[in-house]
Design a protein around this motif. Structure first.
Motif, mmCIF file in Angstrom:
data_model
loop_
_atom_site.group_PDB
_atom_site.id
_atom_site.type_symbol
_atom_site.label_atom_id
_atom_site.label_comp_id
_atom_site.label_asym_id
_atom_site.label_seq_id
_atom_site.Cartn_x
_atom_site.Cartn_y
_atom_site.Cartn_z
ATOM 1 N N PHE A 198 -10.552 -41.314 31.163
ATOM 2 C CA PHE A 198 -9.932 -42.391 30.406
ATOM 3 C C PHE A 198 -9.582 -43.585 31.281
ATOM 4 C CE2 PHE A 198 -8.659 -38.406 28.318
ATOM 5 C CZ PHE A 198 -9.209 -38.620 27.071
ATOM 6 N N ILE A 199 -9.502 -44.734 30.638
ATOM 7 C CA ILE A 199 -8.970 -45.953 31.232
ATOM 8 C C ILE A 199 -7.886 -46.424 30.281
ATOM 9 C CG2 ILE A 199 -9.436 -48.329 31.922
ATOM 10 C CD1 ILE A 199 -12.400 -47.459 32.228
ATOM 11 N N SER A 200 -6.705 -46.720 30.806
ATOM 12 C CA SER A 200 -5.627 -47.142 29.919
ATOM 13 C C SER A 200 -4.804 -48.263 30.538
ATOM 14 C CB SER A 200 -4.718 -45.960 29.564
ATOM 15 O OG SER A 200 -4.073 -45.481 30.724
ATOM 16 N N VAL A 201 -4.212 -49.026 29.663
ATOM 17 C CA VAL A 201 -3.250 -50.054 30.017
ATOM 18 C C VAL A 201 -2.121 -49.910 29.007
ATOM 19 C CG1 VAL A 201 -2.805 -52.530 30.172
ATOM 20 C CG2 VAL A 201 -5.031 -51.649 30.809
ATOM 21 N N PHE A 202 -0.904 -49.900 29.468
ATOM 22 C CA PHE A 202 0.189 -49.840 28.508
ATOM 23 C C PHE A 202 1.390 -50.592 29.040
ATOM 24 C CE2 PHE A 202 1.022 -46.223 31.193
ATOM 25 C CZ PHE A 202 2.398 -46.172 31.303
#
Length: 98
Positions: free
Chosen positions: A70-74
């Motif tokens: 996964f790649i995430s930004v939060f």
């Protein structure tokens, strides 16, 4: 408070978006003055941007975050993160957890 930016474009629109990406990230810089980070995928069709306000995990909190799947930004603070990390370490002892 940090800033999050996501842009998805068709292949023929990539060149048109380069200036727009830079402009958009500058617009949210005040939300996260401690650093700006980007990640592009699919030959530039997807760009994730993140402007960081360092409160916790100053050395290791840069985003976008990537692992094998996964790649995430939060944007936000996980206040019980230590408790969650301990539970994950117990359930998945062979995984590398930052």
């Amino acid at each position: 408070m940090c800033g999050v930016y996501l842009r998805i474009a068709k292949a023929e629109q990539i060149e048109l978006n380069e200036g727009f990406d830079e402009f958009s990230l500058k617009q949210i810089k005040s939300r996260g003055p401690d650093g700006t980070f980007t990640l592009t995928q699919r030959g530039g069709q997807i760009l994730m941007g993140f402007t960081r306000l360092s409160i916790r995990a100053i050395e290791s909190g840069n985003q976008p975050y990537e692992d094998k799947r996964f790649i995430s930004v939060f944007n936000g603070e996980i206040y019980n993160c230590e408790e969650l990390i301990n539970k994950i370490k117990i359930e998945y002892p062979n995984e590398v957890i930052p």
